[in-house]
Design an enzyme around this catalytic site. Sequence first.
Site, PDB file in Angstrom:
ATOM      1  N   CYS A  27       0.820  -1.216   0.000  1.00 49.10           N
ATOM      2  CA  CYS A  27       0.000   0.000   0.000  1.00 49.10           C
ATOM      3  C   CYS A  27       0.847   1.256   0.000  1.00 49.10           C
ATOM      4  CB  CYS A  27      -0.862   0.056   1.264  1.00 49.10           C
ATOM      5  SG  CYS A  27      -2.032  -1.277   1.465  1.00 49.10           S
ATOM      6  N   CYS A  31      -2.912   4.954   2.720  1.00 51.15           N
ATOM      7  CA  CYS A  31      -4.026   4.004   2.596  1.00 51.15           C
ATOM      8  C   CYS A  31      -4.846   3.960   3.886  1.00 51.15           C
ATOM      9  CB  CYS A  31      -3.516   2.603   2.265  1.00 51.15           C
ATOM     10  SG  CYS A  31      -4.854   1.451   1.874  1.00 51.15           S
ATOM     11  N   CYS A  58      -2.701  -3.043  -3.423  1.00 52.51           N
ATOM     12  CA  CYS A  58      -3.965  -2.853  -2.713  1.00 52.51           C
ATOM     13  C   CYS A  58      -5.016  -2.322  -3.694  1.00 52.51           C
ATOM     14  CB  CYS A  58      -3.738  -1.840  -1.593  1.00 52.51           C
ATOM     15  SG  CYS A  58      -5.224  -1.302  -0.741  1.00 52.51           S
ATOM     16  N   CYS A  61      -6.036   1.648  -2.359  1.00 49.63           N
ATOM     17  CA  CYS A  61      -5.196   2.828  -2.600  1.00 49.63           C
ATOM     18  C   CYS A  61      -4.436   2.784  -3.928  1.00 49.63           C
ATOM     19  CB  CYS A  61      -4.213   3.034  -1.451  1.00 49.63           C
ATOM     20  SG  CYS A  61      -2.899   1.782  -1.349  1.00 49.63           S
TER      21      CYS A  61
END
Length: 186
Positions: A27, A31, A58, A61
């Site tokens: 991430c 995030c 992810c 994000c």
Amino acid sequence: MWEATISCNSAYDGLFFYAVKTTGIFCRPSCKSRVPNRENVSFFSNATNAHKAGYRPCKRCRPDLKSIKTFDPLEKVIEDIKQIIEEKYGQKILLDELASMVGVSPYHLNRLFKNRTGNTPRMYLEQIRVSKAKELLLTTNLNSTEISFKVGFQSMSSFYHAFKRRTGLSPSQFQAQYFKDSANED
């Protein structure tokens, strides 16, 4: 880096990425996902290194995109929900099922959808169903009962109430009005 991660500090986006061993996901520091346990986190200077280490990006994000400004994960949720509703409008659709399909809670989905579209998912579903019913009333020989069940209403009364709420007319009044207007044009 850990402090930036737990505070979701967007000032560090692009400077480093963090990955969570237990989920296999990496991430951006900003995030909004749940804060992982510190012992499960690794840091990387770029997304390519995190990817090479076996982590996947992810979906919230989108650290794989160069600019976060080009991706609004909440807009993607809205688009996905609209698509699901438009494809499955003839079936019984529960909010819990919709929410699990896009990975958010029913409460969050309802609130997010209403904030972004002005309608709840249920209102949007009703809008699609009434629109399809209007189309069928004008293009087929199906009666109102057949149409109501074909477009996904569970009862005739819910169909009539929704149709009247959306159009101001009953299905038969709508049909008569359309054909009357069409005859006047000729």
